[in-house]
Design an enzyme around this catalytic site. Structure first.
Site, PDB file in Angstrom:
ATOM      1  CD  GLU A 212      -2.937  -0.919   2.201  1.00 24.69           C
ATOM      2  OE1 GLU A 212      -4.124  -1.481   1.875  1.00 24.69           O
ATOM      3  OE2 GLU A 212      -2.811  -0.377   3.430  1.00 24.69           O
TER       4      GLU A 212
ATOM      5  CD  GLU B 170      -4.967  -5.433   2.672  1.00 25.48           C
ATOM      6  OE1 GLU B 170      -5.430  -4.629   3.317  1.00 25.48           O
ATOM      7  OE2 GLU B 170      -3.570  -5.502   2.850  1.00 25.48           O
TER       8      GLU B 170
END
Length: 698
Positions: free
Chosen positions: A161, A320
């Site tokens: 991320e 995710e």
């Protein structure tokens, strides 16, 4: 802009066939080793076939600068692989260990006031630090050398991320890198001055050394918009360059393993230019977390469609999402019954060939201990785990049916999204702070769904001009090249929907002169002299405008003062004289070349667009059926998505209930999966409850 890398997908373990990947982040370092065998057994029971390992394990892999410990990770990977569970192995560089930042505090990023981001959370590193880069690449080298021949590693999970917490850095390292970036982009300082309009407020620069990041300038002041836009571009590029360095280090040693990093694409999240990043990964991955409330499903499908657009319709990886509540909102709402399975299969419908969660086992301590997981605090005897197992069975059925060998069918309508238009619209000195780019594409996607059309969400660099119709929703920045694309598209027979706040500025946020939207005025056929903002913050100001078609505008409208002879006015404002907006055109349709261009000159929101679109679609001869019979398309409480099998040999139809009321649908083929749905065989229909779905092979 570079070309896309060749698409490479993680391959199954030896002796196994390709399936839809299913699993999630696994953090065994949080647990004693005696728990690991239980984890593996419960994973197998749930149908898990892949986990991501090592994402935040730098400190455990390298306890000190001169010591390394791969033994624990070797044992975990062996247990997983021996059970048939593949590994998506992280580079482990997402958060540096305490010993590193203690020895080298200069790797820590600084905020706009010069304050240091101290260790204590994650991503406390700056992308432009040469020192941090050396340590991170040394770790990548060690990881690649150690696992280069491991048969259970099927993909590299590079970092994690990027930019979630360290998107902006205002340090001296960043300042120097920003100067280099500007020189590469513009060549000379005069071109920078021109792009940023530095003649305003005496901001002219005589040398690149005078360029600094947009640091703190005092409360209530306004940063140069061109400079701020470029700093956002630079910040995305700086992190992307860091990713490339990690990627290339890993690839040099393990050339046979595909590489990815997890994006954070959602309707409201524009941290990085993910379309540009999509060119640099072997396969696109995304982390998505649901938006609570009535827009939950629509926003999820919208975001998944944008990921499909970034991936250029190659399979992509849902790295995710959550089984239920997250931990980082002020109020962390749980998912409703059925949404765990529904959400996952909605991502699958939109092109995800991997369905993974954060995380496998819910943490007992730490900042994410209340973030739900596949195996919750309640353990195996829990509704969430039972649904995780049910989902695993569903994915096995869909794998066996060949869903992984299909791609999302191309819609007839593209809704265009532009990261840079969002960044520019975020400036603090605009006609109204209530308007941003990102909300309008989502409203159009939802309104089209209300009309029975599931649109494709397409980045502006992609081939939106290959669709029957395209929507430019508040695409604030429109450079010469894209303005030409608009002109060529419509003149060649394309059908365009454009809105207020489209085509206002060029690539440097310099206004196109001549009245809005001057960049494509000939195509649209209207000229607006000013914006009409609306609000409720002051008594007596204009807070809304009613249209002659029964819809209501809010936040912003164009003051259109002239239209071309070829324009048909479809709706005007029914306003009092004092507003200056009485009988001003609000929705228009222009003929241009062989095509048509509709213009919606105000913010109607999803509800208003849903009411206005049927007339617009009829005038532009666009069917609202999406290729199915009109009576079926009229059931707009149901979202319909198709995936087309290889070589067009068949279709998979996904039907999702968008409402909280039960919906009746036609059964179009063989039902493969149903969740909260009842099939009525004799009637060839099915009833789908709230949060329910059907998947059929046709």
């Amino acid at each position: 802009m570079t070309e896309h890398r060749q698409f490479r997908w993680p391959q199954p373990l030896k002796g196994r066939s390709q399936e839809i990947w299913y699993g999630g982040d696994y953090n065994p370092e949080q647990w004693p080793e005696e728990v690991w065998d239980e984890d593996v057994a419960l994973m197998r029971k749930a149908g898990v076939n892949l986990v991501s390992v090592g994402i935040f394990s730098w400190a455990k892999l390298q306890p000190s600068e001169d010591s390394w410990d791969f033994g624990w990770l070797d044992r975990v990977i062996d247990k997983l692989g021996g059970a048939g569970i593949a590994v998506d192995l992280a580079s482990a560089t997402a958060s540096p260990p305490m010993w590193l930042t203690q020895a080298h505090p200069e790797v820590l990023w600084r905020d706009e006031r010069g304050n240091v981001c101290w260790p204590g959370a994650r991503q406390h590193w700056r992308a432009t630090s040469p020192i941090f880069r050396d340590y991170a690449l040394a770790l990548c080298t060690r990881m690649a050398e150690h696992y280069r021949d491991n048969p259970y590693v099927v993909a590299w999970h590079v970092n994690n991320e990027y930019g979630c917490h360290n998107r902006f850095d205002y340090s001296d390292d960043a300042a120097q890198a920003f100067r280099v970036w500007c020189k590469e982009r513009y060549g000379d300082i005069e071109s920078v001055n021109d792009a940023w309009g530095t003649s305003f407020w005496s901001q002219q620069m005589g040398d690149f050394s005078e360029i600094i990041p947009p640091r703190f300038i005092g409360e209530g002041n306004f940063m140069n918009p061109g400079k701020l836009l470029d700093f956002k571009r630079f910040s995305s590029d700086a992190l992307q360059e860091f990713f490339r360095a990690e990627r290339d280090t890993l690839e040099r040693i393990t050339p046979g393993i595909p590489l990815t990093t997890n994006f954070m694409v959602s309707a409201a999240n524009s941290v990085l230019d993910y379309d540009a990043w999509g060119r640099d990964v072997d396969f696109v991955s995304n982390d998505h977390y649901f938006m609570p409330g009535e827009q939950h499903l629509d926003e999820l499908v919208y975001s998944a469609s944008l990921v499909d657009g970034i991936a250029r319709k190659h399979p992509w990886f849902l790295m995710e999402h959550s089984t239920g509540a997250v931990n980082w909102r002020a109020i962390n709402y749980r998912k409703e019954e059925g949404q765990l399975i529904r959400d996952s299969l909605a991502h699958l419908a939109m092109g995800a060939n991997a369905i993974c969660y954060f995380q496998w086992r819910q943490s007992q301590s730490g900042a994410e201990k209340f973030h739900t997981a596949m195996l919750p605090h309640a353990g195996e005897d829990s509704q969430d785990y039972r649904e995780v197992c049910e989902l695993g069975q569903d994915l096995k059925v869909l794998s066996d049916a060949g869903v992984a060998r299909s791609t999302v069918a191309k819609s007839r309508i593209a809704v265009v999204f532009d990261y840079e238009s969002e960044w520019a619209s975020e400036h603090t000195a605009t006609p109204t702070q209530e308007v941003r780019h990102w909300t309008e594409p989502l409203d159009w996607f939802r309104a089209l769904a209300d009309c029975g059309i599931t649109a494709d969400v397409v980045p502006i660099r992609a081939a939106w001009d290959s669709y029957e119709a395209a929507v430019l929703p508040s695409v604030y920045l429109l450079d010469k090249a894209n303005a030409k694309r608009v002109r060529d598209y419509v003149s060649g027979g394309g059908k365009l929907f454009a809105t207020y706040y489209t085509g206002i500025s060029d690539a440097n946020d310099r206004i196109w002169l001549g009245g809005y939207p001057a960049s494509i005025a000939d195509v649209i056929g209207v000229r607006s002299e000013a914006f009409t903002p609306m609000g409720s913050d002051i008594d007596g100001v204009l807070d809304h405008l009613e249209l002659s078609n029964g819809t209501v505008a809010h936040d912003l409208a164009d003051w259109i003062t002239s239209t071309a002879d070829t324009v048909e006015v479809l709706a005007v404002y029914e306003a009092e004289e004092w507003t200056g907006m009485r009988h001003v055109p609000a929705i228009t349709l222009n003929s241009f070349g062989e095509g048509q261009a509709a213009y919606v000159g105000c913010r109607l929101g999803r509800e208003g667009l849903s009411k206005a679109l049927p007339e617009l679609l009829a005038h532009m001869h666009i069917s609202a059926s999406d290729g199915v019979p009109d009576d079926r398309a009229a059931n707009t409480g149901v979202l319909r998505v198709e995936r087309i099998a290889d070589e067009g040999s068949g279709r998979f139809v996904f039907l999702f209930n968008r409402t909280h009321e039960e919906r009746t649908v036609d059964v179009e083929g063989t039902v493969l999966v149903s969740s909260r749905a009842t099939v009525h065989p004799g009637e060839l229909t099915a009833s789908i409850k709230a949060n329910g779905l059907l998947v059929m092979a046709v």
